[in-house]
Motif scaffolding. Structure first.
Motif, short mmCIF file in Angstrom:
data_model
loop_
_atom_site.label_atom_id
_atom_site.label_comp_id
_atom_site.label_asym_id
_atom_site.label_seq_id
_atom_site.Cartn_x
_atom_site.Cartn_y
_atom_site.Cartn_z
N LEU A 18 0.63 -1.16 0.10
CA LEU A 18 0.03 0.06 -0.11
C LEU A 18 0.82 1.24 0.03
N ARG A 19 1.86 1.35 0.97
CA ARG A 19 2.69 2.49 0.91
C ARG A 19 3.32 2.81 -0.62
N ALA A 20 3.77 1.74 -1.25
CA ALA A 20 4.36 1.64 -2.57
C ALA A 20 3.20 2.22 -3.44
N ALA A 21 2.04 1.81 -3.55
CA ALA A 21 1.06 2.00 -4.29
C ALA A 21 0.83 3.75 -3.99
N ALA A 23 2.94 6.11 -2.99
CA ALA A 23 3.89 6.76 -3.61
C ALA A 23 3.94 6.65 -5.32
N LEU A 24 3.56 5.54 -5.84
CA LEU A 24 3.39 5.52 -7.20
C LEU A 24 2.40 6.51 -7.75
N ALA A 25 1.45 6.50 -6.98
CA ALA A 25 0.16 7.42 -7.50
C ALA A 25 0.51 8.90 -7.39
N ASP A 26 1.33 9.05 -6.25
CA ASP A 26 2.03 10.40 -6.20
C ASP A 26 2.91 10.82 -7.32
N ASP A 27 3.41 9.88 -7.80
CA ASP A 27 4.46 10.11 -9.13
C ASP A 27 3.69 10.21 -10.38
N ILE A 28 2.78 9.46 -10.73
CA ILE A 28 2.31 9.26 -11.86
C ILE A 28 0.85 9.28 -11.79
N GLY A 29 0.30 9.61 -10.90
CA GLY A 29 -1.29 9.71 -10.99
C GLY A 29 -2.00 8.55 -10.81
N ILE A 30 -3.38 8.67 -10.64
CA ILE A 30 -4.21 7.36 -10.40
C ILE A 30 -4.72 6.73 -11.64
N ALA A 31 -4.58 7.36 -12.78
CA ALA A 31 -5.14 6.42 -13.97
C ALA A 31 -4.05 5.56 -14.46
N SER A 34 -1.65 0.68 -11.80
CA SER A 34 -2.38 -0.72 -12.13
C SER A 34 -1.47 -1.75 -11.29
N MET A 35 -2.11 -2.88 -11.28
CA MET A 35 -1.40 -3.97 -10.38
C MET A 35 -0.06 -4.32 -11.13
N ARG A 36 -0.23 -4.44 -12.35
CA ARG A 36 1.02 -4.80 -13.34
C ARG A 36 2.20 -3.75 -12.94
N ARG A 37 1.86 -2.45 -13.03
CA ARG A 37 2.86 -1.33 -12.82
C ARG A 37 3.29 -1.28 -11.37
N LEU A 38 2.44 -1.62 -10.39
CA LEU A 38 2.90 -1.52 -9.16
C LEU A 38 3.76 -2.64 -8.62
N ALA A 39 3.49 -3.88 -9.69
CA ALA A 39 4.52 -5.13 -9.34
C ALA A 39 5.70 -4.54 -9.90
N GLN A 40 5.97 -3.88 -10.93
CA GLN A 40 7.34 -3.37 -11.66
C GLN A 40 7.80 -2.84 -10.84
N GLU A 41 7.11 -1.72 -9.93
CA GLU A 41 7.87 -0.69 -8.80
C GLU A 41 8.35 -1.55 -8.03
N LEU A 42 7.70 -2.63 -7.35
CA LEU A 42 8.05 -3.50 -6.28
C LEU A 42 8.94 -4.50 -6.74
N ASP A 43 9.29 -4.51 -8.10
CA ASP A 43 10.17 -5.66 -8.64
C ASP A 43 9.73 -7.18 -8.19
N VAL A 44 8.48 -7.43 -8.33
CA VAL A 44 7.67 -8.61 -8.09
C VAL A 44 7.12 -9.16 -9.41
N VAL A 45 6.46 -10.36 -9.40
CA VAL A 45 5.56 -10.70 -10.40
C VAL A 45 4.26 -10.11 -9.90
N ALA A 62 -7.79 0.81 -0.02
CA ALA A 62 -6.85 0.73 1.16
C ALA A 62 -5.77 1.90 1.18
N MET A 63 -5.72 2.55 -0.07
CA MET A 63 -4.68 3.37 -0.36
C MET A 63 -5.33 4.88 0.39
N ILE A 64 -6.90 4.83 0.24
CA ILE A 64 -7.26 6.11 1.11
C ILE A 64 -7.08 5.93 2.43
N ASP A 65 -7.37 4.41 2.96
CA ASP A 65 -7.02 4.36 4.24
C ASP A 65 -5.68 4.61 4.95
#
Length: 241
Positions: A18-21, A23-31, A34-45, A62-65
């Motif tokens: 969630l913290r990574a999500a 941070a990623l939304a802060d950087d690229i926006g919400i649109a 995606s799960m795939r883009r977040l996985a790339q950020e975390l370096d996982v499948v 969960a990000m809102i929480d």
């Protein structure tokens, strides 16, 4: 194979995802999030994420929480107006840090534990401040999205447009537009042109965003205090009582 080994090495938990999500939304926006883009950020499948969040909808909730935890808790003190004001302005500062959050708050319908807890704390402030349940009910409706630090402003520009209504036009066209507005809508033009531009506003470009928000908030809180002091009761509650 290397990717699978990397996924096994990275120890994920829900909080880290969630913290990574956020941070990623802060950087690229919400649109683009995606799960795939977040996985790339975390370096996982991508499948590694589904152990912690079922899908993007659950991720957004969960990000809102997560960002709600950044809002200052209610301050101690007998003045309910000051407590409410501080909390709302704290929420507003959080939205400045996470500018994708307004869009998510406006579109999500699921009341998560974080959202419910935040709403519950506001209701508690009013009840502890001597408000009746009836008045508190109507006050929560009146506050609406201000509880989260934003409102739909009158002179907002549509998303993606310049804050100045005629910035990209030549001088002759600008003059023609002003003349047309002055003739057909003189009062709207007079007020709109008096706006001080605030390009970094959390609500939108145009007026001095922070001042207008606090001005309206103070008007609302002052009006609510008058009703509380008068012992106001709605017609429906009076009929039932």
């Amino acid at each position: 194979m290397d990717r699978q080994v990397s996924a096994q090495r990275v120890r994920l938990n829900r909080e880290k995802v969630l913290r990574a999500a956020v941070a990623l939304a802060d950087d690229i926006g919400i649109a683009p999030l995606s799960m795939r883009r977040l996985a790339q950020e975390l370096d996982v499948v991508p499948m590694a994420l589904y152990k912690h969040v079922a899908n993007k909808d659950e991720l957004l909730d969960a990000m809102i929480d997560v960002i709600i935890t950044e809002i200052d808790p209610p301050a101690a003190g007998p003045d309910w107006k000051d407590v409410v004001r501080r909390r709302i302005l704290s929420a507003r500062s959080v939205l400045l840090r996470h500018q994708w959050a307004r869009q998510v708050l406006e579109t999500r319908t699921n009341k998560t534990p974080g959202v419910l807890g935040y709403m519950d704390s506001f209701i508690g402030i009013f009840l502890d401040g001597g408000f009746s349940v009836d008045l508190t009910h109507h006050v929560m409706h009146a506050i609406g999205s201000r509880m989260w630090g934003f409102t739909q402003e009158l002179f907002d520009e549509p998303a993606g447009q310049d804050s100045g209504p005629v910035q990209a036009l030549d001088e002759a066209t600008q003059q023609a537009m002003f003349q047309e507005m002055a003739t057909r809508y003189p009062n709207v033009l007079q007020i709109a042109m008096a706006s001080a531009h605030d390009e970094d506003g959390v609500v939108g470009q145009g007026c001095d965003d922070q001042f207008e928000f606090e001005f309206a908030l103070d008007l609302l809180l002052d009006g609510i205090e008058k009703l509380r002091a008068q012992g106001w009761t709605s017609a429906r509650a009076a009929a039932v009582g």
